[in-house]
Design an enzyme around this catalytic site. Structure first.
Site, short mmCIF file in Angstrom:
data_model
loop_
_atom_site.label_atom_id
_atom_site.label_comp_id
_atom_site.label_asym_id
_atom_site.label_seq_id
_atom_site.Cartn_x
_atom_site.Cartn_y
_atom_site.Cartn_z
N LYS A 200 -37.52 38.74 -28.30
CA LYS A 200 -36.58 38.62 -27.19
C LYS A 200 -37.28 39.12 -25.92
O LYS A 200 -37.72 40.27 -25.86
CB LYS A 200 -35.33 39.44 -27.48
N LYS A 253 -36.11 34.02 -28.11
CA LYS A 253 -35.12 33.97 -27.04
C LYS A 253 -35.75 34.41 -25.73
O LYS A 253 -36.41 35.45 -25.72
CB LYS A 253 -33.96 34.89 -27.41
C1 PBG Z 1 -27.47 41.67 -25.45
C2 PBG Z 1 -27.74 40.23 -25.23
C3 PBG Z 1 -28.07 39.55 -24.04
C4 PBG Z 1 -28.09 38.19 -24.36
C5 PBG Z 1 -27.81 38.09 -25.70
N1 PBG Z 1 -27.62 39.34 -26.23
C6 PBG Z 1 -28.25 40.05 -22.67
C7 PBG Z 1 -29.42 40.87 -22.31
O1 PBG Z 1 -30.29 41.18 -23.12
O2 PBG Z 1 -29.41 41.27 -21.14
C8 PBG Z 1 -28.36 37.07 -23.39
C9 PBG Z 1 -27.84 35.74 -23.82
C10 PBG Z 1 -27.76 34.72 -22.75
O3 PBG Z 1 -28.30 34.87 -21.63
O4 PBG Z 1 -27.13 33.69 -23.02
N2 PBG Z 1 -28.54 42.51 -25.28
#
Ligand code: PBG
Length: 333
Positions: A200, A253
């Site tokens: 991520k 992601k």
């Molecule tokens: C929680 C999380 C996030 C997203 C998914 N889980 C936000 C972040 O990390 O700031 C983002 C998903 C999206 O942008 O659709 N940490």
């Protein structure tokens, strides 16, 4: 060389001459079963709060979420990823493991009403903390990795208690998968699976999500725990660590700016179902351009989703799931 002298292997246009041969020759395609539909959940009843930066997406109370679920199921989408947006936040994000919060209640309701549906829950603190970071803070304002692990484990166990079949830790704390696996095993949830948000990235594409979840960090950013865009090898190391800690499924992601990471992950870890998250910014930018008449919504969405599949994703988490499934059904009729 004149074109008549071209050998057959240099002739491509016959492969493209009709819709039928294009279809017969297709290397990959979307059938609608690869989608996971994310939903933002709020407490109460009859609540549907639209998210201005995400056209067509709303924060939903459990009853409204069930309506959306029914529609998705009718289109063949049977997996849902749930995010909670609590009414009250605090420093440790204690609502994250409350059995009365929107995620836990919606999971329970989903399992009761739709036995064929799969509840996947996002396990993170940022929607629940008043500072918006993904974990507990130290006195000097850093996210404390090891102090956050038991909080994530409590949240995951509360989701499993409600009936979630899959929990998806997204906080990017080291050791989060191992901590959650151990806690699930200790509480009688050996069969609950873990989808690691393994690779991520610290991405600008999460902007609209943070509007929807009210989870923008109140200071600083997430670069001390989420990955840097420059990193591909590190992504493989993250995935390897998640698998070693007990992740059943892995994720890259966002999707679009990281298609190379998806391809490499599929090549390097072919035995693990691979999820790609087509995130909020990827959704909103297409909508914004389409609303201006600059691109065609349906064709752009289907092109993007197919590119994620072609890159190697087995499963695609997307806010476009419902629209795309409708379009795919329509196209094949
Ligand atoms: C929680 C999380 C996030 C997203 C998914 N889980 C936000 C972040 O990390 O700031 C983002 C998903 C999206 O942008 O659709 N940490």
């Amino acid at each position: 060389m004149s074109s008549s002298a071209l050998p057959d292997f240099q002739r491509f246009r016959p492969l493209r001459s009709t819709a039928e041969v294009r279809w017969l020759n297709a290397e990959t395609g979307l059938d609608g079963t690869e989608f996971v539909y994310p939903m933002f959940l709020i407490n109460g009843e009859n609540r549907r709060e639209s998210v201005p930066s995400m056209p067509g997406i709303a924060r939903l109370s459990t009853d409204e979420a069930m309506r959306e679920t029914e529609l998705a199921l009718s289109l063949g989408i049977d997996r849902f990823l749930f995010f909670g947006v609590p009414d009250e936040k605090d420093a440790t994000g204690s609502k994250a493991w409350s059995p009365d919060e929107a995620v836990q209640r919606t999971v329970f309701e989903l399992r009761r009403r739709f036995p064929a549906a799969v509840a996947i829950t996002d396990v993170c603190m940022c929607e629940y903390t008043d500072h918006g970071h993904c974990g507990k803070l130290t006195d000097n304002g850093e996210v404390d990795n090891d102090a956050t692990l038991p909080l994530l484990a409590s949240a995951a166990v509360s989701h499993a208690d409600a009936g979630a079949q899959v929990v998806a830790p997204s906080a990017m704390m080291d050791g989060q998968v191992a901590a959650i696996r151990a806690a699930l095993n200790d509480t009688g949830h050996k069969n609950v699976k873990i989808l690691g948000y393994s690779a991520k990235y610290a991405s600008a594409f999460y902007g609209p999500f943070r509007d929807a979840a009210d989870s923008t960090p109140s200071f600083g950013d997430r670069r001390s725990y989420q990955m840097a865009t420059s990193q591909q090898i590190e992504a493989m190391n993250e995935i390897e660590a998640d698998i070693a800690e007990g992740a059943d499924y892995i994720m890259v992601k966002p999707a679009l700016a990281y298609l190379d990471v998806i391809t490499r992950a599929k090549g390097q870890f072919p035995e693990r179902p691979l999820y790609a998250y087509n995130v909020s910014g990827e959704f909103s930018m297409i909508h914004a351009a389409a609303a201006n008449g600059w691109i065609d919504l349906k064709n752009t969405v289907l092109e993007v989703l197919l590119s994620i599949k072609r890159a190697g994703a087995d499963n695609i988490i997307s806010y476009f799931s419902i629209d795309a499934a409708k379009w795919i059904k329509g196209d094949s009729q």
